[in-house]
Design a protein around this motif. Structure first.
Motif, PDB file in Angstrom:
ATOM      1  N   SER A  61       0.689  -1.438   0.699  1.00  0.00           N
ATOM      2  CA  SER A  61      -0.232  -0.114   0.035  1.00  0.00           C
ATOM      3  C   SER A  61       0.771   1.228  -0.225  1.00  0.00           C
ATOM      4  CB  SER A  61      -1.053  -0.132   1.490  1.00  0.00           C
ATOM      5  OG  SER A  61      -1.646   1.218   1.515  1.00  0.00           O
ATOM      6  N   GLY A  62       1.829   1.163   0.689  1.00  0.00           N
ATOM      7  CA  GLY A  62       2.392   2.380   0.489  1.00  0.00           C
ATOM      8  C   GLY A  62       3.386   2.678  -0.659  1.00  0.00           C
ATOM      9  N   LEU A  63       4.046   1.413  -1.218  1.00  0.00           N
ATOM     10  CA  LEU A  63       4.711   1.802  -2.586  1.00  0.00           C
ATOM     11  C   LEU A  63       3.610   2.222  -3.813  1.00  0.00           C
ATOM     12  CD1 LEU A  63       6.766  -1.735  -2.503  1.00  0.00           C
ATOM     13  CD2 LEU A  63       7.586   1.142  -2.696  1.00  0.00           C
ATOM     14  N   GLN A  64       2.470   1.743  -3.522  1.00  0.00           N
ATOM     15  CA  GLN A  64       1.146   2.345  -4.189  1.00  0.00           C
ATOM     16  C   GLN A  64       1.102   3.477  -4.417  1.00  0.00           C
ATOM     17  OE1 GLN A  64      -2.505   1.006  -3.420  1.00  0.00           O
ATOM     18  NE2 GLN A  64      -3.282   1.780  -5.609  1.00  0.00           N
ATOM     19  N   GLN A  65       1.231   4.360  -3.042  1.00  0.00           N
ATOM     20  CA  GLN A  65       0.272   5.496  -2.598  1.00  0.00           C
ATOM     21  C   GLN A  65       1.657   6.012  -3.024  1.00  0.00           C
ATOM     22  OE1 GLN A  65      -2.132   6.389  -1.476  1.00  0.00           O
ATOM     23  NE2 GLN A  65      -3.094   4.835  -1.641  1.00  0.00           N
ATOM     24  N   ALA A  66       3.143   5.569  -3.043  1.00  0.00           N
ATOM     25  CA  ALA A  66       3.885   6.895  -3.630  1.00  0.00           C
ATOM     26  C   ALA A  66       4.475   7.476  -5.328  1.00  0.00           C
ATOM     27  CB  ALA A  66       5.555   5.887  -2.916  1.00  0.00           C
ATOM     28  N   PHE A  67       4.280   5.755  -5.403  1.00  0.00           N
ATOM     29  CA  PHE A  67       4.181   5.969  -7.228  1.00  0.00           C
ATOM     30  C   PHE A  67       3.086   6.579  -7.647  1.00  0.00           C
ATOM     31  CE2 PHE A  67       1.186   4.130 -11.212  1.00  0.00           C
ATOM     32  CZ  PHE A  67       2.730   5.013 -12.189  1.00  0.00           C
ATOM     33  N   VAL A  68       1.886   7.119  -6.896  1.00  0.00           N
ATOM     34  CA  VAL A  68       0.443   7.547  -7.224  1.00  0.00           C
ATOM     35  C   VAL A  68       1.262   8.898  -6.735  1.00  0.00           C
ATOM     36  CG1 VAL A  68      -1.928   8.411  -7.280  1.00  0.00           C
ATOM     37  CG2 VAL A  68      -1.561   5.983  -6.911  1.00  0.00           C
ATOM     38  N   TRP A  69       1.698   9.104  -5.850  1.00  0.00           N
ATOM     39  CA  TRP A  69       2.020  10.478  -5.878  1.00  0.00           C
ATOM     40  C   TRP A  69       3.347  11.125  -6.568  1.00  0.00           C
ATOM     41  CZ3 TRP A  69      -1.812  13.649  -3.386  1.00  0.00           C
ATOM     42  CH2 TRP A  69      -3.003  13.308  -2.321  1.00  0.00           C
ATOM     43  N   ALA A  70       3.789  10.424  -6.787  1.00  0.00           N
ATOM     44  CA  ALA A  70       5.283  10.456  -7.790  1.00  0.00           C
ATOM     45  C   ALA A  70       5.334  10.761  -8.929  1.00  0.00           C
ATOM     46  CB  ALA A  70       6.529  10.357  -7.055  1.00  0.00           C
ATOM     47  N   GLU A  71       5.112   9.267  -9.379  1.00  0.00           N
ATOM     48  CA  GLU A  71       5.182   8.867 -10.894  1.00  0.00           C
ATOM     49  C   GLU A  71       3.703   9.124 -11.584  1.00  0.00           C
ATOM     50  OE1 GLU A  71       8.216   8.063 -12.527  1.00  0.00           O
ATOM     51  OE2 GLU A  71       8.993   8.151 -10.398  1.00  0.00           O
ATOM     52  N   PHE A  72       2.801   9.155 -10.832  1.00  0.00           N
ATOM     53  CA  PHE A  72       1.638   9.455 -11.576  1.00  0.00           C
ATOM     54  C   PHE A  72       0.885  11.487 -11.811  1.00  0.00           C
ATOM     55  CE2 PHE A  72      -3.221  10.744 -10.762  1.00  0.00           C
ATOM     56  CZ  PHE A  72      -3.834   9.426 -12.825  1.00  0.00           C
ATOM     57  N   THR A  73       1.486  11.732 -10.734  1.00  0.00           N
ATOM     58  CA  THR A  73       1.502  12.943 -11.033  1.00  0.00           C
ATOM     59  C   THR A  73       2.261  13.436 -11.834  1.00  0.00           C
ATOM     60  OG1 THR A  73       0.965  13.191  -8.787  1.00  0.00           O
ATOM     61  CG2 THR A  73       1.323  15.471  -9.626  1.00  0.00           C
ATOM     62  N   LYS A  74       4.183  13.038 -12.115  1.00  0.00           N
ATOM     63  CA  LYS A  74       4.395  13.715 -12.333  1.00  0.00           C
ATOM     64  C   LYS A  74       4.236  13.292 -14.332  1.00  0.00           C
ATOM     65  CE  LYS A  74       9.694  13.718 -14.222  1.00  0.00           C
ATOM     66  NZ  LYS A  74      10.975  12.567 -13.177  1.00  0.00           N
ATOM     67  N   TYR A  75       3.594  12.092 -14.547  1.00  0.00           N
ATOM     68  CA  TYR A  75       3.864  11.628 -15.949  1.00  0.00           C
ATOM     69  C   TYR A  75       2.135  11.880 -15.926  1.00  0.00           C
ATOM     70  CZ  TYR A  75       8.360   9.963 -15.744  1.00  0.00           C
ATOM     71  OH  TYR A  75      10.216  10.172 -16.131  1.00  0.00           O
ATOM     72  N   ALA A  76       1.503  12.017 -15.858  1.00  0.00           N
ATOM     73  CA  ALA A  76       0.069  12.069 -16.122  1.00  0.00           C
ATOM     74  C   ALA A  76      -1.015  13.197 -15.975  1.00  0.00           C
ATOM     75  CB  ALA A  76      -1.021  11.202 -15.541  1.00  0.00           C
ATOM     76  N   VAL A  77      -0.744  14.237 -14.717  1.00  0.00           N
ATOM     77  CA  VAL A  77      -1.446  15.271 -13.991  1.00  0.00           C
ATOM     78  C   VAL A  77      -0.445  15.980 -14.065  1.00  0.00           C
ATOM     79  CG1 VAL A  77      -2.563  16.003 -11.997  1.00  0.00           C
ATOM     80  CG2 VAL A  77      -2.250  13.428 -12.210  1.00  0.00           C
ATOM     81  N   ILE A  78       0.595  15.749 -14.893  1.00  0.00           N
ATOM     82  CA  ILE A  78       0.976  17.503 -15.170  1.00  0.00           C
ATOM     83  C   ILE A  78       0.913  18.413 -16.667  1.00  0.00           C
ATOM     84  CG2 ILE A  78       3.579  18.947 -15.123  1.00  0.00           C
ATOM     85  CD1 ILE A  78       3.953  17.654 -11.900  1.00  0.00           C
ATOM     86  N   PRO A  79       0.889  16.615 -17.103  1.00  0.00           N
ATOM     87  CA  PRO A  79       1.159  16.960 -19.250  1.00  0.00           C
ATOM     88  C   PRO A  79      -0.405  17.342 -19.398  1.00  0.00           C
ATOM     89  CG  PRO A  79       2.295  15.023 -18.385  1.00  0.00           C
ATOM     90  CD  PRO A  79       1.308  15.147 -17.446  1.00  0.00           C
ATOM     91  N   ALA A  80      -1.345  16.828 -18.677  1.00  0.00           N
ATOM     92  CA  ALA A  80      -2.843  17.222 -19.094  1.00  0.00           C
ATOM     93  C   ALA A  80      -3.308  18.571 -18.118  1.00  0.00           C
ATOM     94  CB  ALA A  80      -3.702  16.064 -17.982  1.00  0.00           C
ATOM     95  N   LEU A  81      -2.858  18.423 -16.909  1.00  0.00           N
ATOM     96  CA  LEU A  81      -3.410  19.779 -15.533  1.00  0.00           C
ATOM     97  C   LEU A  81      -2.545  21.085 -15.824  1.00  0.00           C
ATOM     98  CD1 LEU A  81      -5.700  17.864 -13.353  1.00  0.00           C
ATOM     99  CD2 LEU A  81      -6.526  18.718 -15.708  1.00  0.00           C
TER     100      LEU A  81
END
Length: 119
Positions: free
Chosen positions: A79-99
Motif C-alpha cells: 500500500s505504501g509503495l502504491q501511494q508513493a507511485f501515485v503521488w510521485a510518478e502518476f503526478t509527474k507523468y499524467a497529471v502535470i502534462p494534462a492539467l
C-alpha cells in the motif's frame, strides 16, 4: 514554473489544524471510554493516562507477537509503495502534462476522496 508557494503555504495551516483537531478528538474519546468502565470509582487524570499508555504498549506488543499480524506487513508495504507511485510518478507523468502544475492539488484531492470512498 513560477516558483510560487502560496498554495502550499495556505494548505499547510489547514492540514495542521485538521491534525490537531483529530488528536484532540482522539484524546476525548480515549478519556470517555476509560471513564465509562469506571463510573463508580474516582479517577486521577495522571494515573489514568499512565495506565492507558501502559495498556497501549501491552496491546501493541501482543499484536506484534501474533503471526497473523506479521503477515499483514507485506500488504502495508504494498500500500505504501502504491501511494508513493501515485503521488510521485502518476503526478509527474499524467497529471502535470494534462492539467499543469496548478492542477496537481485538485487532482490528488479528487483521487484521495475517490480512494477513500472506494475503500
Amino acid at each position: 514554473m513560477d516558483g510560487s508557494t502560496s498554495n502550499t503555504n495556505s494548505l499547510f495551516p489547514v492540514f495542521h489544524c485538521m491534525i490537531i483537531l483529530g488528536i484532540i478528538l482522539m484524546c476525548f474519546l480515549s478519556i470517555r471510554s476509560g471513564n465509562s468502565m469506571k463510573d463508580d470509582e474516582p479517577s486521577d487524570a495522571g494515573v489514568s493516562v499512565h495506565s492507558s499508555i501502559k495498556s497501549l504498549f501491552r496491546s501493541l506488543a501482543s499484536a506484534l507477537s501474533d503471526v497473523r499480524m506479521l503477515l499483514v506487513v507485506p500488504l502495508i508495504a504494498y500500500s505504501g509503495l502504491q501511494q508513493a507511485f501515485v503521488w510521485a510518478e502518476f503526478t509527474k507523468y499524467a497529471v502535470i502534462p494534462a492539467l499543469g502544475v496548478s492542477g496537481v492539488g485538485i487532482a490528488m484531492a479528487v483521487y484521495g476522496a475517490l480512494d477513500g470512498i472506494h475503500g
